[in-house]
Design a protein around this motif. Structure first.
Motif: not given
Length: 413
Positions: A10-20, A347-359
């Motif tokens: 979608x050409x939106x600027x990407x984001x990152x948190x905690x070196x992810x 907001x970015x941390x909320x999204x990142x939690x979905x990556x790192x806490x899914x198990x």
């Protein structure tokens, strides 16, 4: 902006948190990327498949519950499987104990008595654990109504709103955490509040925390039943007992191979049962959050969950203040500054939690989804209002415990 920093979809600027690894905050392209957070079994291809499946199931559960009140379902596939296996395991342990006792007494002073003794010892090792209050008070301090009347008053008010009896024991510890549990034959209800967590929350966040934790007594969490604990612990102990020692002779190596295969088979079944029960436990966590909303209000419950997102940063500043011999007021001031500074990143941390806490093996849903689920529902007012002066009086009651916690925080790594 370089093309590498734009989402290919979608050409939106990407984001990152905690070196992810970066992801798109808009369409979430790349958010489900597998990494070290998904490694559990050691086989990359297996861990990757499990992670992808867990990520999808977590998202599907959130979608199914969004906008609707959570409910404590007494019957679910996970609960039926867990209860059924628990009954079989407990029956097996009882049968082992009975057979061991019979062999121990049969033809006394014969070799068969050794087999009976071994079976009895094994049954004792595999028995369900009732828990002991002394194990909890080793790391926390008990408070009573005489010493903390204001704290007990607010716990009593929250208990009434949530619909649970008052806890039998209230503890305050030095951990950045809070929990409830039941212990002993009488199944005494225990509430433990972590002093570093409690001290930095605002009054309504404290109420929401109490509502969430007390809600665990009625949210139908399959992990917390005395019977169902067998399914999530007994097989793990069996796998440990079957773990082989390294053999030297050919016979020992054959026995080692048999034990290794048996241990891995039992551990595989154990992991499947844990994964099954944890899915039901995540639903129960959502319900506990809803009870936290009922007690403290929607806004406070959302703030509380966002607080958990930045717990590492909060823990760092609290320990810094503790080492400087500063008490709870300074912890709260430093925490407020850290939280204010981190607001744009939430907001970015909320999204990142979905990556790192899914198990499959996580008992809690991703923290960001917990806050988001509350926001999908109509806002609710607080069932219990805790004023600033009342909250300050609670802090006064806990002054001595705050100091004990400060000393532990100052010397802990």
């Amino acid at each position: 902006m370089p093309e590498d920093d734009l989402c290919p979809r979608c050409s939106t600027a990407t984001v990152s948190e905690r070196s992810a690894e970066p992801w798109c905050p808009s369409c979430e392209e790349g958010l489900d990327r597998f990494g070290d957070h998904g490694r559990h079994l050691g086989w990359v291809w297996t861990d990757r498949l499990l992670y992808r499946a867990a990520y999808r199931l977590t998202a599907r559960q959130f979608t199914a519950m969004a906008g609707r009140p959570a409910s404590a379902s007494p019957v679910s596939a996970a609960r039926i499987v867990t209860v059924g296996v628990s009954v079989l395991l407990l029956a097996g342990v009882l049968a082992m104990a009975g057979a061991g006792l019979w062999l121990l007494l049969y033809d006394f002073f014969s070799p068969v008595n050794l087999i009976g003794a071994l079976l009895l010892v094994t049954a004792v090792v595999l028995r369900p654990r009732l828990g002991r209050l002394s194990a909890l008070t080793a790391d926390a301090w008990e408070v009573d109504r005489d010493g903390a009347p204001e704290l007990f008053t607010v716990i009593e008010r929250v208990s009434a709103v949530v619909g649970v009896p008052m806890p039998d024991v209230v503890l305050v510890g030095a951990e950045q955490n809070a929990y409830t549990t039941t212990v002993g034959l009488r199944r005494r209800r225990v509430l433990c509040l972590g002093a570093p967590l409690w001290a930095v929350l605002d009054p309504q966040e404290r109420v929401a925390l109490l509502g969430h934790e007390l809600g665990h007594f009625v949210n139908g969490d399959v992990r917390r039943g005395l019977l169902t604990q067998a399914a999530t612990t007994t097989l793990g102990r069996v796998a440990y007992l079957l773990s082989p020692e390294r053999g030297v002779t050919l016979l020992e190596q054959i026995v080692e191979l048999i034990c290794w295969m048996s241990s891995r088979l039992v551990m595989g079944v154990h992991l499947v049962l844990v994964a099954t029960s944890q899915r039901d436990s995540q639903r129960a966590e959502y319900l506990a959050d809803e009870l936290g909303v009922r007690a403290g209000g929607s806004a406070a419950a959302v703030r509380l969950n966002d607080h958990f997102l930045i717990m590492d940063a909060i823990d760092t500043v609290i320990r810094r203040e503790a080492r400087a011999q500063h008490g709870a007021p300074e912890w709260r001031a430093a925490s407020d500054i850290a939280r204010a500074n981190l607001v744009p990143r939430v907001p970015a941390m909320r999204q990142l939690s979905r990556r790192v806490e899914a198990s499959f093996f996580a008992s809690h849903p991703p923290t960001g989804l917990r806050a988001a689920l509350i926001e999908t529902r109509p806002a609710q007012p607080a069932g219990v209002e805790l004023s600033g002066p009342d909250s300050a009086r609670i802090d006064g009651e806990l002054t001595a415990i705050y100091e004990k916690a400060r000393r532990e925080l100052a010397v802990s790594p």
